[in-house]
Write a protein that holds these residues in place. Structure first.
Motif, PDB file in Angstrom:
ATOM      1  N   TYR A 268     -10.086   8.924   4.202  1.00 34.12           N
ATOM      2  CA  TYR A 268      -9.886   8.233   2.916  1.00 34.12           C
ATOM      3  C   TYR A 268      -8.466   7.693   2.826  1.00 34.12           C
ATOM      4  O   TYR A 268      -7.540   8.252   3.411  1.00 34.12           O
ATOM      5  CB  TYR A 268     -10.145   9.203   1.752  1.00 34.12           C
ATOM      6  CG  TYR A 268     -11.546   9.768   1.781  1.00 34.12           C
ATOM      7  CD1 TYR A 268     -12.608   9.094   1.166  1.00 34.12           C
ATOM      8  CD2 TYR A 268     -11.832  10.966   2.459  1.00 34.12           C
ATOM      9  CE1 TYR A 268     -13.903   9.600   1.222  1.00 34.12           C
ATOM     10  CE2 TYR A 268     -13.130  11.469   2.511  1.00 34.12           C
ATOM     11  CZ  TYR A 268     -14.145  10.782   1.887  1.00 34.12           C
ATOM     12  OH  TYR A 268     -15.437  11.272   1.951  1.00 34.12           O
ATOM     13  N   PHE A 269      -8.289   6.608   2.071  1.00 38.70           N
ATOM     14  CA  PHE A 269      -6.960   6.013   1.902  1.00 38.70           C
ATOM     15  C   PHE A 269      -6.954   5.152   0.638  1.00 38.70           C
ATOM     16  O   PHE A 269      -8.005   4.762   0.143  1.00 38.70           O
ATOM     17  CB  PHE A 269      -6.570   5.169   3.128  1.00 38.70           C
ATOM     18  CG  PHE A 269      -7.555   4.076   3.452  1.00 38.70           C
ATOM     19  CD1 PHE A 269      -7.344   2.763   3.021  1.00 38.70           C
ATOM     20  CD2 PHE A 269      -8.727   4.342   4.177  1.00 38.70           C
ATOM     21  CE1 PHE A 269      -8.265   1.757   3.308  1.00 38.70           C
ATOM     22  CE2 PHE A 269      -9.643   3.341   4.459  1.00 38.70           C
ATOM     23  CZ  PHE A 269      -9.398   2.040   4.012  1.00 38.70           C
ATOM     24  N   ASN A 270      -5.744   4.881   0.131  1.00 37.88           N
ATOM     25  CA  ASN A 270      -5.599   4.018  -1.054  1.00 37.88           C
ATOM     26  C   ASN A 270      -5.611   2.573  -0.581  1.00 37.88           C
ATOM     27  O   ASN A 270      -4.759   2.179   0.201  1.00 37.88           O
ATOM     28  CB  ASN A 270      -4.282   4.362  -1.769  1.00 37.88           C
ATOM     29  CG  ASN A 270      -3.956   3.356  -2.872  1.00 37.88           C
ATOM     30  OD1 ASN A 270      -4.839   2.643  -3.375  1.00 37.88           O
ATOM     31  ND2 ASN A 270      -2.693   3.284  -3.261  1.00 37.88           N
ATOM     32  N   LYS A 271      -6.557   1.770  -1.082  1.00 37.49           N
ATOM     33  CA  LYS A 271      -6.652   0.378  -0.582  1.00 37.49           C
ATOM     34  C   LYS A 271      -5.647  -0.543  -1.256  1.00 37.49           C
ATOM     35  O   LYS A 271      -5.499  -1.694  -0.870  1.00 37.49           O
ATOM     36  CB  LYS A 271      -8.072  -0.165  -0.756  1.00 37.49           C
ATOM     37  CG  LYS A 271      -8.439  -0.488  -2.204  1.00 37.49           C
ATOM     38  CD  LYS A 271      -9.771  -1.236  -2.263  1.00 37.49           C
ATOM     39  CE  LYS A 271     -10.261  -1.418  -3.681  1.00 37.49           C
ATOM     40  NZ  LYS A 271      -9.373  -2.106  -4.597  1.00 37.49           N
TER      41      LYS A 271
ATOM     42  N   PHE B  90     -14.792  -2.389  -5.505  1.00 39.87           N
ATOM     43  CA  PHE B  90     -14.721  -1.392  -4.426  1.00 39.87           C
ATOM     44  C   PHE B  90     -13.950  -0.175  -4.921  1.00 39.87           C
ATOM     45  O   PHE B  90     -13.047  -0.312  -5.729  1.00 39.87           O
ATOM     46  CB  PHE B  90     -13.985  -1.967  -3.208  1.00 39.87           C
ATOM     47  CG  PHE B  90     -14.564  -3.255  -2.708  1.00 39.87           C
ATOM     48  CD1 PHE B  90     -15.734  -3.265  -1.958  1.00 39.87           C
ATOM     49  CD2 PHE B  90     -13.941  -4.460  -2.985  1.00 39.87           C
ATOM     50  CE1 PHE B  90     -16.277  -4.457  -1.488  1.00 39.87           C
ATOM     51  CE2 PHE B  90     -14.471  -5.662  -2.518  1.00 39.87           C
ATOM     52  CZ  PHE B  90     -15.642  -5.667  -1.773  1.00 39.87           C
ATOM     53  N   PRO B  91     -14.290   1.030  -4.412  1.00 41.90           N
ATOM     54  CA  PRO B  91     -13.533   2.220  -4.837  1.00 41.90           C
ATOM     55  C   PRO B  91     -12.060   2.094  -4.457  1.00 41.90           C
ATOM     56  O   PRO B  91     -11.729   1.580  -3.381  1.00 41.90           O
ATOM     57  CB  PRO B  91     -14.194   3.363  -4.055  1.00 41.90           C
ATOM     58  CG  PRO B  91     -15.539   2.838  -3.656  1.00 41.90           C
ATOM     59  CD  PRO B  91     -15.381   1.355  -3.492  1.00 41.90           C
ATOM     60  N   GLN B  92     -11.182   2.552  -5.361  1.00 41.01           N
ATOM     61  CA  GLN B  92      -9.731   2.534  -5.093  1.00 41.01           C
ATOM     62  C   GLN B  92      -9.421   3.448  -3.903  1.00 41.01           C
ATOM     63  O   GLN B  92      -8.604   3.131  -3.061  1.00 41.01           O
ATOM     64  CB  GLN B  92      -9.006   3.028  -6.354  1.00 41.01           C
ATOM     65  CG  GLN B  92      -7.498   3.042  -6.262  1.00 41.01           C
ATOM     66  CD  GLN B  92      -6.915   1.655  -6.147  1.00 41.01           C
ATOM     67  OE1 GLN B  92      -7.454   0.718  -6.693  1.00 41.01           O
ATOM     68  NE2 GLN B  92      -5.844   1.514  -5.402  1.00 41.01           N
TER      69      GLN B  92
ATOM     70  N   ALA C  31      -6.943  -2.886   7.509  1.00 45.69           N
ATOM     71  CA  ALA C  31      -7.676  -4.158   7.532  1.00 45.69           C
ATOM     72  C   ALA C  31      -8.840  -4.123   6.541  1.00 45.69           C
ATOM     73  O   ALA C  31      -9.094  -5.093   5.820  1.00 45.69           O
ATOM     74  CB  ALA C  31      -8.177  -4.444   8.940  1.00 45.69           C
ATOM     75  N   LYS C  32      -9.542  -2.984   6.484  1.00 52.75           N
ATOM     76  CA  LYS C  32     -10.671  -2.873   5.551  1.00 52.75           C
ATOM     77  C   LYS C  32     -10.188  -2.951   4.093  1.00 52.75           C
ATOM     78  O   LYS C  32     -10.754  -3.672   3.269  1.00 52.75           O
ATOM     79  CB  LYS C  32     -11.419  -1.546   5.785  1.00 52.75           C
ATOM     80  CG  LYS C  32     -12.611  -1.390   4.827  1.00 52.75           C
ATOM     81  CD  LYS C  32     -13.401  -0.106   5.046  1.00 52.75           C
ATOM     82  CE  LYS C  32     -14.547  -0.010   4.036  1.00 52.75           C
ATOM     83  NZ  LYS C  32     -15.372   1.196   4.221  1.00 52.75           N
ATOM     84  N   GLY C  33      -9.123  -2.197   3.798  1.00 54.09           N
ATOM     85  CA  GLY C  33      -8.592  -2.191   2.428  1.00 54.09           C
ATOM     86  C   GLY C  33      -8.141  -3.572   1.993  1.00 54.09           C
ATOM     87  O   GLY C  33      -8.452  -4.031   0.893  1.00 54.09           O
ATOM     88  N   ILE C  34      -7.412  -4.264   2.885  1.00 53.12           N
ATOM     89  CA  ILE C  34      -6.874  -5.588   2.539  1.00 53.12           C
ATOM     90  C   ILE C  34      -8.008  -6.604   2.386  1.00 53.12           C
ATOM     91  O   ILE C  34      -7.993  -7.438   1.476  1.00 53.12           O
ATOM     92  CB  ILE C  34      -5.827  -6.027   3.592  1.00 53.12           C
ATOM     93  CG1 ILE C  34      -4.569  -5.160   3.424  1.00 53.12           C
ATOM     94  CG2 ILE C  34      -5.474  -7.507   3.435  1.00 53.12           C
ATOM     95  CD1 ILE C  34      -3.572  -5.264   4.543  1.00 53.12           C
ATOM     96  N   ALA C  35      -9.016  -6.526   3.251  1.00 52.08           N
ATOM     97  CA  ALA C  35     -10.162  -7.453   3.141  1.00 52.08           C
ATOM     98  C   ALA C  35     -10.856  -7.276   1.791  1.00 52.08           C
ATOM     99  O   ALA C  35     -11.229  -8.255   1.131  1.00 52.08           O
ATOM    100  CB  ALA C  35     -11.147  -7.195   4.281  1.00 52.08           C
TER     101      ALA C  35
END
Length: 326
Positions: A321-324, A290-292, A226-230
């Motif tokens: 950590y994760f790839n957004k 935002f950081p990748q 959810a954070k990555g997609i936002a």
């Protein structure tokens, strides 16, 4: 072949970013490099050679006489054309390096043909089709998505864009002319809020793989997804905003001049070119917001995932950590 291969220069790691990815300026330089629209013109064979060179370099072997510049250029081509998760070659239209030529043509046309409902419908539909390809191509590839889900996402996003555009178009009939020119941006922003989460719904349903600082997998998190997609939604709206908000003001002023009224046929091409100018800077700037490699505090994870990480690693993993995706 090993006899003909040289070893990689000492201390050189092809996967280490050339610029500090914890700062906006470092990320901007990185994305200016990989969203370079000139890479769209690079032939397929050269892209495949670049991939082979990058993979050879990762294995510690490169052709003799390979300079660091050649290796870095190969990495630039690799990053521009191959997916960071799967390593598969991305379709041309979905690559971030195609955002400038593709985006400038579509944005220019949306801004030029905003007066009639059929034109609005057509260009919003074309734009959402383009967005759907881009969002699918740049998803977090660890989360597969079915054709049915792609279809539903595409139809929902397109309907949202059309409803917003046509609704606002009718609403702004009596409004100042400039407001009508801003309708395409409102439609694009609304559609992005639907298109991206729908295209990447698998990540929201099942979570994305989260890792510790040393890239060891820890599990899957829906909150991370959810954070990555936002963040991607915010980036995409930011990418479109300057061109679609400032350009209508410029055109509104320009069109009052007599010479501009004489060359009406050139208004469309002029808008397309000006959009290209905005996007050349905005595509890398928006990707760099935002950081990748996105991070999330352990405390913000789902309770069961947090408990399993603490049980295994104690307090050694304060962040995951994760790839957004892009």
């Amino acid at each position: 072949t090993h006899a003909k291969m040289a070893t990689v220069p000492l201390g050189f790691n092809i996967d280490t970013p050339r610029w500090d990815q914890s700062t906006f300026v470092g990320r901007l330089k990185h994305f200016l490099n990989i969203t370079d629209p000139r890479t769209v013109l690079v032939p397929e064979e050269e892209l495949d050679r670049a991939k082979a060179l990058v993979e050879g370099c990762r294995a510690g072997l490169v052709p003799p006489g390979s300079s660091q510049e050649q290796l870095l250029y190969a990495k630039k081509l690799y990053d521009s054309a191959f997916h960071p998760d799967s390593g598969e070659k991305m379709n041309l239209i979905g690559r971030m390096s195609f955002q400038v030529p593709g985006g400038m043509a579509l944005t220019g046309c949306m801004l030029q043909f905003y007066r009639t409902v059929p034109a609005v419908v057509f260009w919003q539909w074309v734009n959402q089709s383009f967005n759907a390809i881009v969002n699918y191509t740049n998803r977090n590839a660890a989360s597969p998505i079915s054709l049915r889900q792609i279809g539903v996402a595409y139809v929902t996003a397109t309907s949202t864009a059309l409803a917003t555009a046509v609704g606002l178009n009718l609403y702004t009939k009596r409004a100042p002319p400039l407001l009508a020119r801003w309708v395409p941006f409102a439609a694009v922003a609304a559609a992005n809020c639907v298109n991206i989460p729908m295209m990447r719904q698998q990540e929201i349903i099942h979570g994305v793989t989260v890792m510790d600082g040393d890239n060891n997998e820890l599990g899957c998190s829906r909150r991370a997804a959810a954070k990555g997609i936002a963040q991607v939604v915010v980036s995409r709206i930011t990418m479109a905003a300057p061109g679609m908000i400032i350009l209508p003001i410029i055109m509104e002023r320009l069109e009052k001049f007599p010479f501009m009224q004489r060359i009406r046929v050139l208004h469309g091409p002029l808008q397309v070119l000006l959009c290209g100018g905005f996007l050349l800077f905005m595509v890398p700037a928006a990707c760099a917001l935002f950081p990748q490699r996105c991070s999330l505090a352990l405390a913000d994870l789902e309770a069961e995932l947090r408990d399993s990480i603490v049980a295994k690693h104690g307090d050694k993993v304060p962040y995951v950590y994760f790839n957004k995706g892009l």
